[in-house]
Scaffold this motif. Structure first.
Motif, short mmCIF file in Angstrom:
data_model
loop_
_atom_site.label_atom_id
_atom_site.label_comp_id
_atom_site.label_asym_id
_atom_site.label_seq_id
_atom_site.Cartn_x
_atom_site.Cartn_y
_atom_site.Cartn_z
N ARG A 5 29.56 30.58 48.65
CA ARG A 5 30.38 31.76 48.79
C ARG A 5 31.53 31.82 47.80
O ARG A 5 32.13 32.87 47.62
CB ARG A 5 30.93 31.85 50.22
N LYS A 20 26.31 40.67 49.85
CA LYS A 20 27.67 41.09 50.21
C LYS A 20 27.99 40.55 51.59
O LYS A 20 27.19 40.67 52.53
CB LYS A 20 27.78 42.62 50.22
N ASP A 90 33.38 41.39 48.73
CA ASP A 90 33.19 41.19 50.16
C ASP A 90 34.21 41.97 50.97
O ASP A 90 35.24 42.41 50.45
CB ASP A 90 33.31 39.71 50.50
#
Length: 228
Positions: A5, A20, A90
């Motif tokens: 991430r 996403k 994000d």
């Protein structure tokens, strides 16, 4: 398994993730996390994290021993970001109920979200069950429910055997349309009684997923998921 991430420059390109992330803080109650966890199966294009699953209450208490709201929920979100990472693309969402917070507390969280382009707050008045209501019925004005307890009882009557997200998610598109139509002030983030802004979050997820993946989820994936 999802890819890394983080987005630091030293991260190898093969580990940079290609989805996403929607990180959702929903105050640790049971019904909301169960609902949002299922959405992670919508598509490989997204990941859905319920923050309370990743940052334990013990960890959050170590940051904020007094559990003072709204700092409690904000600190928990910050701890999540420290652990998991949050890319520029994000989103972090706070899903909150009007009945659990004062307007001053809600505005404090909203003010904090305004500092970050990918932080959002969506409220239900009085509670999340208003959002669930719109999955099954369009006109909430006919409902005699007023309190959260009322809505929870009413929601349980909509399907044989009571509420389960598997029984509501097939009507997700209808819920978005119904909640949006019922939103009497789309320019204000605080909904009026028997209104909800949760459709904004779910609509954002569906937009990334796309129509084909969504239809595949409803027809082929959801029926195969454990429903107990």
């Amino acid at each position: 398994m999802h890819k890394k991430r983080g987005y630091k420059r030293e991260t190898p390109i093969e580990l940079v993730r290609d989805y996403k992330l929607f990180a959702i803080a929903c105050e640790g109650s049971k019904r909301e996390p169960e609902y949002f966890k299922i959405l992670r199966y919508l598509s490989k294009k997204i990941a859905v994290d319920v923050i309370e699953d990743i940052v334990s209450e013990e960890e959050a208490i170590s940051i904020n021993p007094n559990k003072s709201a709204p700092k409690w929920v904000l600190d928990r979100a910050v701890r999540y970001i420290e652990k998991e990472g949050l890319n520029d693309d994000d989103d972090l969402w706070f899903v909150m109920d009007i009945d659990r917070w004062s307007e001053a507390q809600i505005r404090e969280v909203a003010s904090y979200c305004d500092k970050f382009p990918n932080w959002h707050i969506v409220l239900s008045n009085p509670c999340f069950e208003v959002w669930l209501y719109f999955h099954k019925k369009a006109n909430i004005a006919t409902s005699e429910s007023i309190t959260c307890s009322d809505f929870k009882t009413e929601i349980s009557t909509f399907e044989k055997g009571g509420y389960h997200p598997h029984k509501f998610l097939p009507q997700l598109e209808e819920a978005i349309a119904n909640a949006k139509n019922a939103d009497s002030d789309k320019n204000h983030f605080i909904p009026k009684v028997k209104e909800t802004k949760v459709y904004i979050l779910v609509e954002a997820i569906i937009e990334v997923v796309g129509k084909n993946d969504f239809e595949n989820f409803i027809k082929n994936i959801l029926p195969k998921l454990p429903n107990k």
